[in-house]
Structures are given as C-alpha cells and as structure tokens.
Design an enzyme around this catalytic site. Sequence first.
Site, PDB file in Angstrom:
ATOM      1  N   LEU A  73      -6.835   2.960  16.434  1.00 31.96           N
ATOM      2  CA  LEU A  73      -6.516   4.350  16.072  1.00 31.96           C
ATOM      3  C   LEU A  73      -5.841   5.124  17.200  1.00 31.96           C
ATOM      4  O   LEU A  73      -6.120   6.301  17.413  1.00 31.96           O
ATOM      5  CB  LEU A  73      -7.788   5.095  15.617  1.00 31.96           C
ATOM      6  CG  LEU A  73      -8.479   4.545  14.376  1.00 31.96           C
ATOM      7  CD1 LEU A  73      -9.797   5.284  14.131  1.00 31.96           C
ATOM      8  CD2 LEU A  73      -7.582   4.651  13.152  1.00 31.96           C
ATOM      9  N   CYS A 131     -13.810   3.712   9.542  1.00 29.41           N
ATOM     10  CA  CYS A 131     -14.189   4.014  10.932  1.00 29.41           C
ATOM     11  C   CYS A 131     -15.686   3.839  11.133  1.00 29.41           C
ATOM     12  O   CYS A 131     -16.483   4.103  10.235  1.00 29.41           O
ATOM     13  CB  CYS A 131     -13.806   5.449  11.280  1.00 29.41           C
ATOM     14  SG  CYS A 131     -12.078   5.826  11.014  1.00 29.41           S
ATOM     15  N   LYS A 166      -9.500   6.042   1.439  1.00 31.04           N
ATOM     16  CA  LYS A 166      -9.016   4.689   1.699  1.00 31.04           C
ATOM     17  C   LYS A 166     -10.201   3.777   1.965  1.00 31.04           C
ATOM     18  O   LYS A 166     -10.961   3.971   2.916  1.00 31.04           O
ATOM     19  CB  LYS A 166      -8.044   4.675   2.886  1.00 31.04           C
ATOM     20  CG  LYS A 166      -7.368   3.325   3.080  1.00 31.04           C
ATOM     21  CD  LYS A 166      -6.204   3.416   4.054  1.00 31.04           C
ATOM     22  CE  LYS A 166      -5.441   2.098   4.130  1.00 31.04           C
ATOM     23  NZ  LYS A 166      -4.262   2.191   5.011  1.00 31.04           N
ATOM     24  N   GLY A 245      -0.696  -6.582   1.531  1.00 26.86           N
ATOM     25  CA  GLY A 245       0.157  -7.744   1.362  1.00 26.86           C
ATOM     26  C   GLY A 245       1.373  -7.539   0.482  1.00 26.86           C
ATOM     27  O   GLY A 245       2.024  -8.509   0.092  1.00 26.86           O
TER      28      GLY A 245
END
Length: 303
Positions: A73, A131, A166, A245
């Site tokens: 990060l 995180c 996310k 991907g």
Amino acid sequence: MVDLSVKLGSVCLDNPVVPASGTFGYGQEFSNFYDINILGSFSFKGTTEEARFGNETPRIAETRAGMLNSVGLQNPGVQHVMQHELPQLKKIYKKGVIANVSGFSVKEYVNVAAALDAADNVSVIEVNISCPNVHGGGMSFGTSAKSAYEVTRAVKDAVKKPVFIKLSPNVTDITEIATACEAAGADGLTLINTLLGMRIDIKTRRTVLANKTGGFSGGAIFPVALRMVYQTAKKCKIPIMGCGGVESADDVIEMMMAGATAVQVGAANLVNPYAAKEIIEALPEKCRELSISKISDIIGAAE
C-alpha cells in the site's frame, strides 16, 4: 451499433472496462500512451490516512501466467491525494474516478473515505477490506463477516457517494462476506482481490519476496475470480465489479455473463500499457460476433 454502457447503481459508465487499483496509478503515466477518457472509469492507487513507503524490496516477482506483489500500500496519504493528485487528474480525465480506500482500523477507513467523498471528481468509494485489522489481531477485515459488516456500515454512515466493498478471495466462503456487506448497506462489490502466494529462489534457498508472501494476480487466477463472481451474483442483488486475471474482450464478456456489471483490468496493465484500450476497442466486434446489441443485457446470463 453496440451499446457498451452500463450502470453501477446510480453511476453510469460509457463502457464496463475499469483499470484496477494499484495497476494504473493516478492515470498520469498511461495518459502518455493514449487518451484515458475512453475508459469506463478507473480505480486509482489505494489510499491510506498517512503516507506509506510500503514493504521492503524485492516486492515484485514473476510467476507462470501471473505475478506476485507485496508493495504494501505505498501511497502519499489522503491529504496529498486530495491536494495534488486529484486536481492534476482533472486535467487529463473528465469523468468520475473510483477512490480505493485502505485502512488498518475502522476509524482510518472512515477518515479516508470521508475525505475522498468530498472530491468532486470521485464518483465511487471502493473500500479494500483486505487490510490487516491492527485492533483485531492482524487478521484481514475481509476474512470476517462481522468485521466486513462493521467497516461497511461505518463508511456508509460517513459518506454520500456509492460505496463498493472490495473482497478478499482468501476466505472459505466469499458469499458469506459479500452478503454481510450487502446487509450493512454496500451499494456494490468488487471481487476478487489477489490470492496469497509465494516463490522461493532455489539457488539461495530464500523467498523471492522480502515479505515472503504476496498477492498473486494475472491470467492464472481468472477461473477462480469468475467462480467467485458467479457465486456472489447468485446471492447478492447489488452490482459487482468483476476483477482477477482479465486480459481480453472475451474475458470481459465471460465475467459479465457470470454476473459482473463492470470489469476491472489489473495485472494486464503492467504487462501491456495498452491493455484496457485494446479491450475496449475489441468489445464492439466481439459483441457483434455474439449477437449482443446491448452489453448490459448479458449481465448474469450464464445458467
């Protein structure tokens, strides 16, 4: 003419292609290659409350059909982003961007999200819950439905713009985390973040990355990402940005058929700076081949 437009809740995109956070910086470097206004949007570099240097080097390693990163990060902190990066971005990009938010406590997530919510060229707050929770033993917020709910609810209470969460794939059941975020009021979801991987240098007998492990991304993870998007879309009613991907127009269509409304392009940008541009340019012809006149019609079409 093929209609490539999609709607992420209240946010309209000209097309579903969105470069992923951490692979597109703040758009400046890529604007030297092409007009980035052709993008549906893009998610800029993950932002924390304070500036971070990131992890020790080496922190990038190649793998078969992908790569590992343990960048950690690295970013200049939210105030620098507000005062410098976002004003500069306005000069080269005329659409709304996605602000990727990271934090190590619920309070930090809220502070960063609230600050970025005030930026007029930010249209979506994307909350990275991969995180480590420093107040919860170091486990990722995204590995616990309770923690995911708590972060989502706190950020939703602090901002006015749409909030997408996310999700980490490093869990037993991603739909459990997804449904907790939806219950907490999330406007949408982004999945997946990187898988956890590592490499060892057989000559030195040491791990290639200084951090030992890192996030595995690239073409090899596409089937895993597709499966998780499909499963989550069956459980949740909120829109999904599929990620993991994606390297071609075919991948975008496949991801949308699995249930994604928009599709993020990540590691491919680091291999080919024209990746997102080429995908957008290829989409109309691919849609015509498949008799798709309106790309939003294929969202969740897979049975």
